[in-house]
Scaffold this motif. Structure first.
Motif, PDB file in Angstrom:
ATOM      1  N   ARG A   1       0.885  -1.175   0.000  1.00  0.00           N
ATOM      2  CA  ARG A   1       0.000   0.000   0.000  1.00  0.00           C
ATOM      3  C   ARG A   1       0.912   1.212   0.000  1.00  0.00           C
ATOM      4  NH1 ARG A   1      -1.367  -3.037   4.236  1.00  0.00           N
ATOM      5  NH2 ARG A   1      -0.264  -1.579   5.598  1.00  0.00           N
TER       6      ARG A   1
ATOM      7  N   GLU B   1      -0.155   5.717   7.407  1.00  0.00           N
ATOM      8  CA  GLU B   1       0.283   4.344   7.658  1.00  0.00           C
ATOM      9  C   GLU B   1       1.006   4.228   8.998  1.00  0.00           C
ATOM     10  OE1 GLU B   1       0.017   1.368   6.308  1.00  0.00           O
ATOM     11  OE2 GLU B   1      -1.193   1.884   4.555  1.00  0.00           O
TER      12      GLU B   1
ATOM     13  N   GLY C   1      -6.993   7.506   9.574  1.00  0.00           N
ATOM     14  CA  GLY C   1      -7.568   7.296   8.253  1.00  0.00           C
ATOM     15  C   GLY C   1      -6.587   6.694   7.274  1.00  0.00           C
ATOM     16  N   ALA C   2      -6.982   6.677   6.003  1.00  0.00           N
ATOM     17  CA  ALA C   2      -6.168   6.047   4.964  1.00  0.00           C
ATOM     18  C   ALA C   2      -6.456   6.717   3.633  1.00  0.00           C
ATOM     19  CB  ALA C   2      -6.496   4.556   4.865  1.00  0.00           C
TER      20      ALA C   2
ATOM     21  N   MET D   1      -7.019   5.981  -0.179  1.00  0.00           N
ATOM     22  CA  MET D   1      -7.384   4.897  -1.097  1.00  0.00           C
ATOM     23  C   MET D   1      -7.175   5.352  -2.537  1.00  0.00           C
ATOM     24  SD  MET D   1      -8.943   2.569   0.930  1.00  0.00           S
ATOM     25  CE  MET D   1     -10.237   1.774  -0.006  1.00  0.00           C
ATOM     26  N   HIS D   2      -7.311   4.400  -3.457  1.00  0.00           N
ATOM     27  CA  HIS D   2      -7.260   4.728  -4.887  1.00  0.00           C
ATOM     28  C   HIS D   2      -8.263   5.834  -5.200  1.00  0.00           C
ATOM     29  CE1 HIS D   2      -4.553   1.933  -6.823  1.00  0.00           C
ATOM     30  NE2 HIS D   2      -4.967   0.995  -6.003  1.00  0.00           N
TER      31      HIS D   2
ATOM     32  N   GLU E   1     -11.189   7.704  -6.851  1.00  0.00           N
ATOM     33  CA  GLU E   1     -12.468   7.156  -7.295  1.00  0.00           C
ATOM     34  C   GLU E   1     -12.464   6.881  -8.799  1.00  0.00           C
ATOM     35  OE1 GLU E   1     -16.870   8.239  -5.633  1.00  0.00           O
ATOM     36  OE2 GLU E   1     -15.587   9.853  -6.314  1.00  0.00           O
TER      37      GLU E   1
ATOM     38  N   MET F   1     -10.048   5.949 -10.576  1.00  0.00           N
ATOM     39  CA  MET F   1      -9.019   4.959 -10.928  1.00  0.00           C
ATOM     40  C   MET F   1      -7.944   5.563 -11.830  1.00  0.00           C
ATOM     41  SD  MET F   1      -8.992   2.139  -9.415  1.00  0.00           S
ATOM     42  CE  MET F   1      -8.112   0.867 -10.309  1.00  0.00           C
TER      43      MET F   1
ATOM     44  N   ASN G   1      -7.574   9.460  -2.117  1.00  0.00           N
ATOM     45  CA  ASN G   1      -8.978   9.376  -1.720  1.00  0.00           C
ATOM     46  C   ASN G   1      -9.053   9.120  -0.212  1.00  0.00           C
ATOM     47  OD1 ASN G   1     -11.648   8.662  -1.416  1.00  0.00           O
ATOM     48  ND2 ASN G   1     -11.639   7.128  -3.041  1.00  0.00           N
TER      49      ASN G   1
ATOM     50  N   GLU H   1     -10.138   8.385   3.346  1.00  0.00           N
ATOM     51  CA  GLU H   1     -11.268   7.723   3.996  1.00  0.00           C
ATOM     52  C   GLU H   1     -10.919   7.419   5.445  1.00  0.00           C
ATOM     53  OE1 GLU H   1     -12.991   4.537   1.805  1.00  0.00           O
ATOM     54  OE2 GLU H   1     -12.979   5.691  -0.054  1.00  0.00           O
TER      55      GLU H   1
ATOM     56  N   TRP I   1     -13.506  11.721   1.211  1.00  0.00           N
ATOM     57  CA  TRP I   1     -14.674  12.014   2.026  1.00  0.00           C
ATOM     58  C   TRP I   1     -14.582  13.454   2.538  1.00  0.00           C
ATOM     59  CZ3 TRP I   1     -15.906   6.963   5.259  1.00  0.00           C
ATOM     60  CH2 TRP I   1     -16.214   5.948   4.342  1.00  0.00           C
TER      61      TRP I   1
ATOM     62  N   LEU J   1     -16.838   0.045   1.816  1.00  0.00           N
ATOM     63  CA  LEU J   1     -15.875   1.001   1.275  1.00  0.00           C
ATOM     64  C   LEU J   1     -15.873   0.906  -0.245  1.00  0.00           C
ATOM     65  CD1 LEU J   1     -12.562   0.945   3.334  1.00  0.00           C
ATOM     66  CD2 LEU J   1     -14.287   2.730   3.192  1.00  0.00           C
ATOM     67  N   LEU J   2     -15.791   2.048  -0.889  1.00  0.00           N
ATOM     68  CA  LEU J   2     -15.716   2.056  -2.343  1.00  0.00           C
ATOM     69  C   LEU J   2     -14.431   1.348  -2.777  1.00  0.00           C
ATOM     70  CD1 LEU J   2     -16.890   3.287  -5.024  1.00  0.00           C
ATOM     71  CD2 LEU J   2     -15.177   5.072  -4.723  1.00  0.00           C
TER      72      LEU J   2
ATOM     73  N   PRO K   1     -12.635   1.155  -6.111  1.00  0.00           N
ATOM     74  CA  PRO K   1     -12.621   1.594  -7.517  1.00  0.00           C
ATOM     75  C   PRO K   1     -12.090   0.528  -8.463  1.00  0.00           C
ATOM     76  CG  PRO K   1     -11.598   3.242  -6.089  1.00  0.00           C
ATOM     77  CD  PRO K   1     -11.804   2.004  -5.265  1.00  0.00           C
TER      78      PRO K   1
ATOM     79  N   LYS L   1      -6.128  -8.924  -2.400  1.00  0.00           N
ATOM     80  CA  LYS L   1      -4.859  -9.534  -2.803  1.00  0.00           C
ATOM     81  C   LYS L   1      -4.575 -10.742  -1.939  1.00  0.00           C
ATOM     82  CE  LYS L   1      -3.069  -5.489  -0.930  1.00  0.00           C
ATOM     83  NZ  LYS L   1      -2.331  -4.282  -1.132  1.00  0.00           N
TER      84      LYS L   1
ATOM     85  N   ASN M   1      -4.248  -2.949   6.142  1.00  0.00           N
ATOM     86  CA  ASN M   1      -4.513  -1.671   6.812  1.00  0.00           C
ATOM     87  C   ASN M   1      -5.884  -1.785   7.474  1.00  0.00           C
ATOM     88  OD1 ASN M   1      -5.364   0.906   7.500  1.00  0.00           O
ATOM     89  ND2 ASN M   1      -4.218   1.868   5.860  1.00  0.00           N
TER      90      ASN M   1
ATOM     91  N   VAL N   1      -7.867   0.168   8.670  1.00  0.00           N
ATOM     92  CA  VAL N   1      -8.864   1.199   8.352  1.00  0.00           C
ATOM     93  C   VAL N   1      -9.690   0.795   7.131  1.00  0.00           C
ATOM     94  CG1 VAL N   1      -9.190   3.623   7.704  1.00  0.00           C
ATOM     95  CG2 VAL N   1      -7.355   2.997   9.264  1.00  0.00           C
ATOM     96  N   THR N   2      -9.037   0.119   6.191  1.00  0.00           N
ATOM     97  CA  THR N   2      -9.707  -0.100   4.908  1.00  0.00           C
ATOM     98  C   THR N   2      -9.810  -1.571   4.501  1.00  0.00           C
ATOM     99  OG1 THR N   2      -7.585   0.174   3.786  1.00  0.00           O
ATOM    100  CG2 THR N   2      -8.943   2.131   4.002  1.00  0.00           C
TER     101      THR N   2
END
Lengths: 230, 90
Positions: free
Chosen positions: A57, A93, A99-100, A102-103, A105, A107, A145, A147, A183, B16-17, B19, B43, B71, B73-74
């Motif tokens: 990640r 991390e 929070g984190a 993400m990809h 939305e 892509m 992203n 979240e 978000w 969670l979205l 994508p 994965k 992680n 969180v996600t």
């Protein structure tokens, strides 16, 4: 003011950050991720890039670097830490920020200028901005992203820890203004005590009129001023 | 000590979205798989390790997941033993 710019394998904004710190009068030094010890430094900057190729990640491997133990100690002692883009991902991390990221939305990797609204001008990173000021700052990321769980988002909002939000050029929330689907249109947040800031946009790339914007300068002058008065 | 092979499945948390899953979902629909109603992409990570017992290996990999591989969180994770354990002592 002594500023450490941490370079990880795959960092690519470390020179920009170094130059930005120098431009506002900071005494910047590169530190390799394997080095240890931040004694004597007044601030720590974590640059953007693709540390460890974003394997597993984004930021997950970098936060295991030896220097990160010192960054965590430094932050927990109240030292200012700024993480930009991949630096923000590393801060999440490492647990210094909640929070984190993400990809996106869409892509798609997004590389363009965006507009940000300064939500808080009373942090040590933003005192030279006006609350509500609209900034034009570049972004360049595939995973921005933001979240977090509901409780975390509520805490961020109620404690006023959302520092920057994506808006349109008139400063309003609008369709298409948010480049990644984060978000609450979150672009940057602080930790509870306000000494750690993570943000996806790149203020260090908005330091020269020639390059399109100087809206990033005030972030670095704010940081320098806060260290001189403390 | 025996050697164990473990499989870790890391997947995006429900709600969670995702994508990536969405993009694959659309591609499958456009290939004609109209019945596909949802796709989530996670994965799989394979770990070979020496441990005192299968339980010890499972426990260690659970710690690895919480510290690094997932992680919280996600992502959710599941760990299972795969394949035969063999004596790694000789």
């Amino acid at each position: 003011m002594k500023v450490a710019v941490i370079t990880f394998p795959g960092s690519n904004c470390d020179y920009d950050l170094y130059k930005a710190a120098q431009q506002v009068g900071g005494d910047a030094t590169f530190m390799w991720h394997r080095e240890r010890g931040l004694a004597g430094y007044d601030a720590v900057l974590l640059p953007g890039g693709f540390s460890y190729g974003d394997y597993l990640r984004a930021g997950a491997i970098a936060r295991m670097s030896p220097i990160m133990a010192d960054v965590i100690t430094f932050a927990n002692a109240g030292g200012p830490v700024l993480g930009i883009c991949n630096g923000f991902q590393i801060l999440c991390e490492s647990g210094l920020l909640p929070g984190a990221l993400m990809h996106n939305e869409s892509m798609k990797f997004q590389s363009k200028d965006v507009f940000l609204r300064v939500e808080r001008a009373d942090t040590l990173f933003t005192a030279d901005y006006e609350a509500g000021q609209i900034l034009r700052i570049p972004i360049a990321h595939g995973e921005g992203n933001y979240e977090a769980d509901k409780e975390t988002l509520e805490a961020l909002e109620s404690e006023g820890r959302v520092v920057f939000r994506y808006v349109d050029s008139s400063g309003e929330k609008s369709e298409g203004a948010n480049p990644n689907g984060s978000w609450h249109d979150i672009a940057g947040i602080t930790n509870e005590s306000g000494n750690v800031l993570g943000m996806m946009p790149h203020p260090e790339r908005a330091m020269e009129e020639l390059l399109g914007s100087t809206d990033g300068i005030a972030l670095f002058t704010s940081l320098v001023a806060s260290l001189q008065t403390s | 000590m025996s050697q164990y092979r473990l499989e870790v499945r890391v997947k995006p948390r429900p709600g969670l979205l995702d994508p990536q899953g969405k993009a694959v979902h659309h591609s499958l629909n456009s290939l004609g798989w109209d019945g596909v109603s949802d796709v989530r992409v996670g994965k799989a990570i394979y770990i070979d390790m020496d441990a005192e017992s299968a339980d010890a290996a499972l426990e260690a990999v659970g710690v690895m997941c919480r510290k690094l591989l997932a992680n919280p969180v996600t992502e959710d994770f599941e760990v299972s033993l795969v394949g035969e354990a063999k004596d790694a002592g000789s």
